[in-house]
Design an enzyme around this catalytic site. Structure first.
Site, short mmCIF file in Angstrom:
data_model
loop_
_atom_site.label_atom_id
_atom_site.label_comp_id
_atom_site.label_asym_id
_atom_site.label_seq_id
_atom_site.Cartn_x
_atom_site.Cartn_y
_atom_site.Cartn_z
N GLY A 15 0.82 -1.22 0.00
CA GLY A 15 0.00 0.00 0.00
C GLY A 15 0.84 1.26 0.00
N THR A 17 1.65 3.23 -2.31
CA THR A 17 1.15 4.33 -3.15
C THR A 17 -0.02 5.08 -2.50
N GLY A 18 -0.49 4.59 -1.36
CA GLY A 18 -1.66 5.21 -0.72
C GLY A 18 -1.28 6.39 0.16
N ASP A 70 0.77 -7.93 -5.53
CA ASP A 70 -0.64 -7.73 -5.20
C ASP A 70 -0.95 -8.65 -4.02
N GLN A 95 -8.35 -2.63 0.06
CA GLN A 95 -9.49 -1.94 -0.53
C GLN A 95 -10.05 -1.18 0.67
N SER A 141 -8.34 -1.23 12.02
CA SER A 141 -9.15 -0.02 11.86
C SER A 141 -10.21 0.11 12.94
N GLU A 143 -13.05 0.87 12.33
CA GLU A 143 -14.27 0.31 11.76
C GLU A 143 -14.62 -1.04 12.39
N TYR A 164 -15.99 -4.33 4.81
CA TYR A 164 -14.65 -3.84 5.14
C TYR A 164 -14.33 -4.11 6.61
N LYS A 168 -11.48 -6.62 8.23
CA LYS A 168 -10.43 -6.12 9.13
C LYS A 168 -10.43 -6.89 10.46
N HIS A 194 -7.78 8.97 9.84
CA HIS A 194 -6.72 9.98 9.75
C HIS A 194 -6.64 10.47 8.32
N ARG A 199 -5.26 12.49 1.23
CA ARG A 199 -6.41 11.60 1.39
C ARG A 199 -7.11 11.44 0.04
P1 NAP Z 1 -5.45 4.24 0.67
O1 NAP Z 1 -4.96 5.63 0.47
O2 NAP Z 1 -6.73 3.82 0.08
O3 NAP Z 1 -4.28 3.27 0.15
C1 NAP Z 1 -4.51 1.89 -0.01
C2 NAP Z 1 -3.29 1.26 -0.63
O4 NAP Z 1 -3.53 -0.14 -0.83
C3 NAP Z 1 -2.93 1.82 -2.04
O5 NAP Z 1 -1.53 1.86 -2.16
C4 NAP Z 1 -3.50 0.77 -2.97
O6 NAP Z 1 -2.87 0.72 -4.23
C5 NAP Z 1 -3.18 -0.49 -2.17
N1 NAP Z 1 -3.95 -1.66 -2.60
C6 NAP Z 1 -5.27 -1.72 -2.91
N2 NAP Z 1 -5.59 -2.96 -3.30
C7 NAP Z 1 -4.44 -3.69 -3.26
C8 NAP Z 1 -4.12 -5.03 -3.60
N3 NAP Z 1 -5.04 -5.86 -4.11
N4 NAP Z 1 -2.85 -5.46 -3.43
C9 NAP Z 1 -1.90 -4.61 -2.97
N5 NAP Z 1 -2.14 -3.31 -2.65
C10 NAP Z 1 -3.41 -2.87 -2.79
O7 NAP Z 1 -5.53 3.88 2.23
P2 NAP Z 1 -4.86 4.61 3.49
O8 NAP Z 1 -5.80 5.62 3.99
O9 NAP Z 1 -3.47 4.97 3.18
O10 NAP Z 1 -4.88 3.42 4.56
C11 NAP Z 1 -3.79 2.53 4.70
C12 NAP Z 1 -4.26 1.28 5.43
O11 NAP Z 1 -4.77 1.64 6.71
C13 NAP Z 1 -5.38 0.51 4.76
O12 NAP Z 1 -5.18 -0.86 5.04
C14 NAP Z 1 -6.63 1.00 5.44
O13 NAP Z 1 -7.64 0.03 5.36
C15 NAP Z 1 -6.11 1.18 6.84
N6 NAP Z 1 -6.75 2.21 7.68
C16 NAP Z 1 -6.89 3.49 7.21
C17 NAP Z 1 -7.43 4.45 8.04
C18 NAP Z 1 -7.57 5.88 7.59
O14 NAP Z 1 -8.32 6.62 8.22
N7 NAP Z 1 -6.85 6.31 6.56
C19 NAP Z 1 -7.81 4.12 9.35
C20 NAP Z 1 -7.62 2.81 9.79
C21 NAP Z 1 -7.07 1.86 8.96
P3 NAP Z 1 -3.36 1.65 -5.47
O15 NAP Z 1 -2.72 3.00 -5.24
O16 NAP Z 1 -2.83 0.94 -6.64
O17 NAP Z 1 -4.85 1.71 -5.40
O1 F7E Z 2 -16.75 8.33 5.81
C1 F7E Z 2 -20.08 9.83 6.03
C2 F7E Z 2 -20.00 8.32 5.96
O2 F7E Z 2 -15.64 7.38 3.79
C3 F7E Z 2 -16.84 8.98 7.06
C4 F7E Z 2 -11.40 4.71 5.84
O3 F7E Z 2 -10.11 5.26 5.84
O4 F7E Z 2 -11.80 5.46 8.08
C5 F7E Z 2 -12.29 5.53 6.76
O5 F7E Z 2 -13.60 5.01 6.68
C6 F7E Z 2 -18.30 9.24 7.40
C7 F7E Z 2 -19.21 8.02 7.22
O6 F7E Z 2 -14.53 7.23 6.07
C8 F7E Z 2 -20.31 11.05 2.63
O7 F7E Z 2 -21.29 7.74 5.91
C9 F7E Z 2 -21.33 11.37 4.51
O8 F7E Z 2 -20.07 7.94 8.31
O9 F7E Z 2 -14.62 9.39 4.94
P1 F7E Z 2 -15.34 8.13 5.04
P2 F7E Z 2 -14.91 5.92 6.91
O10 F7E Z 2 -16.04 5.18 6.33
O11 F7E Z 2 -15.01 6.33 8.33
C10 F7E Z 2 -11.73 4.13 8.65
C11 F7E Z 2 -11.14 4.24 10.04
C12 F7E Z 2 -11.03 3.17 7.77
O12 F7E Z 2 -10.40 2.23 8.23
C13 F7E Z 2 -11.32 3.26 6.31
O13 F7E Z 2 -10.28 2.61 5.55
O14 F7E Z 2 -18.79 10.22 6.49
N1 F7E Z 2 -20.36 10.49 4.75
N2 F7E Z 2 -21.33 11.74 3.22
C14 F7E Z 2 -19.68 10.26 3.59
N3 F7E Z 2 -18.62 9.48 3.32
C15 F7E Z 2 -18.15 9.49 2.05
N4 F7E Z 2 -17.05 8.75 1.75
N5 F7E Z 2 -18.73 10.25 1.06
C16 F7E Z 2 -19.82 11.04 1.30
O15 F7E Z 2 -20.32 11.69 0.38
#
Ligand code: NAP
Ligand code: F7E
Length: 362
Positions: A15, A17-18, A70, A95, A141, A143, A164, A168, A194, A199
């Protein structure tokens, strides 16, 4: 054997690139690591967030090395671990979109749940065959807590509300099981939401800040959103990747909750962001589209970070209003709205985004 210093350590990051992967790669390179990242083959470039630290493959002593792979492909994962011989593996690949996971549940489980099992099996096999040890970080997460009331900590019961979240939970349990069954140094960072200028644009915070910039630039008239009542504990991504690293330097493998300890509704975020550009009547610029509602919603997340504070000494500096400002200012600059951007004052904790990232993430 002589103890390795950070200068001689190798990290493998899925991940990369994310959002988190790119900040973590920078953080580790700064610490002296060589970072190996797994990227997916795509028909167009997917390395925008890494361009400022990318190095030509022909350069000697490169600190960032990218490999195709992958999480659905166990053979390649295994081969890369044997080839790279990493000291630490950070599994950030996923994902990661909760709403999308309702649309592609099987794929989400394959990558976010079974993908972790593939990695752990490969690590176990590698350790047994080579006698080397690898530390493993799993991106768990908030979640997973889903419907369980907050504040949520390491003891809180999981009640996931999406494919999702369910995937997790499987990954969390598998990581803990491999730690207990095979003695792996495998940990879960249970991170609450975060955000940052990096983002993805379909997550709600970035959708709002980018949407405001597009409205001010005359490109859009409204932002269409779903549930405005949901509450999240939103922190600043660069601070969270430091916590990931700290967990792998901790004396023993344990799981940690990471968040800010305060939460706000989506409506609060909208109001704060519009307020920063002097717009009070934000309701004129926001439409509700039920297609963004989720079949089951997570209503209220807020972290109890006592353990991380006490045992890691980790504490966030950037809170809600500054986070909103950091993201909004970035998007205003990206759309050439310097006059608005200059009005938003930030503290020293805001990371300077490289220009190239700003341009690409528009
Ligand atoms: P992100 O920006 O969506 O990045 C996800 C990364 O996973 C990208 O590099 C993506 O590649 C890669 N990926 C997707 N499908 C893959 C596959 N089949 N094989 C290998 N790599 C794959 O997510 P993020 O916000 O940086 O989050 C990083 C991790 O923390 C994730 O596991 C997410 O679920 C978890 N997490 C995030 C949050 C948050 O608030 N950000 C909170 C809790 C946990 P591409 O660029 O090619 O799509
Ligand atoms: O939604 C509401 C939506 O998609 C936050 C991921 O990084 O954090 C992330 O998941 C809230 C939800 O993040 C829209 O219904 C309203 O209640 O920004 P989100 P998420 O679902 O909390 C957790 C910790 C992860 O682990 C995940 O990988 O916002 N909401 N209107 C919306 N959300 C989206 N996306 N788009 C809307 O238009």
């Amino acid at each position: 054997m002589a103890k390795k210093t950070a200068e001689s350590k190798k990290a493998l990051v899925t991940g990369v690139t994310g959002q988190d992967g790119s900040y973590l790669a920078e953080f580790l390179i700064d610490k002296g690591y060589t970072v190996h990242g797994i990227i997916r083959r795509a028909s167009s470039f997917n390395t925008d967030r890494l361009e400022h630290i990318y190095q030509d493959p022909h350069e000697r002593n490169k600190r960032l090395i990218l490999h195709y792979g992958d999480l659905s492909d166990a053979n390649t994962i295994r081969k890369l671990i044997y080839q790279i011989q990493p000291d630490e593996i950070y599994n950030l690949g996923a994902q990661s979109h909760v709403k999308v996971s309702f649309e592609i549940p099987e794929y989400t489980a394959n990558i976010d749940a079974v993908g972790v099992l593939r990695l752990l099996e490969a690590i176990k096999d590698y350790q047994e065959n080579t006698g080397r040890t690898v530390k493993f970080y799993q991106a768990s997460s908030s979640e997973m807590f889903g419907a369980t009331p907050g504040p949520q900590n390491e003891e809180t019961k999981f009640y996931p509300r999406s494919p999702y979240g369910c995937a997790k939970v499987f990954a969390f349990d598998t990581t803990r099981n491999y730690r207990e069954a095979y003695g792996l140094f495998a940990v879960n960072g249970i991170l609450f939401n975060h955000e940052s200028p990096r983002r993805g644009a379909t997550f709600v915070t970035r959708k709002i800040t980018r949407g405001i910039a597009r409205i001010l630039a005359g490109l859009d008239q409204k932002i269409y959103l779903g549930n405005l009542e949901a509450r999240r504990d939103w922190g600043y991504a660069p601070e969270y990747v430091a916590a990931m690293w700290q967990m792998l330097q901790h004396k023993k493998p344990e799981d940690f909750v990471i968040g800010t300890g305060e939460n706000h509704s989506v409506a609060d975020f909208v109001e704060t962001a519009f307020g920063l550009v002097g717009i009070k009547d934000w309701k004129n610029y926001v439409g509700i589209d039920p297609k963004y509602y989720r079949p089951t919603e997570v209503e209220n997340l807020v972290a109890d970070i006592s353990k991380a504070k006490k045992e890691l000494g980790w504490e966030p500096q950037v809170k809600f209003k500054e986070l909103t400002g950091i993201m909004l200012r970035h998007d205003l600059e990206a759309y050439g709205l310097e006059t608005y951007a200059r009005e938003i004052k930030l503290s020293k904790h805001a990371v300077n985004e490289p220009t190239i990232v700003q341009q690409r993430l528009r």
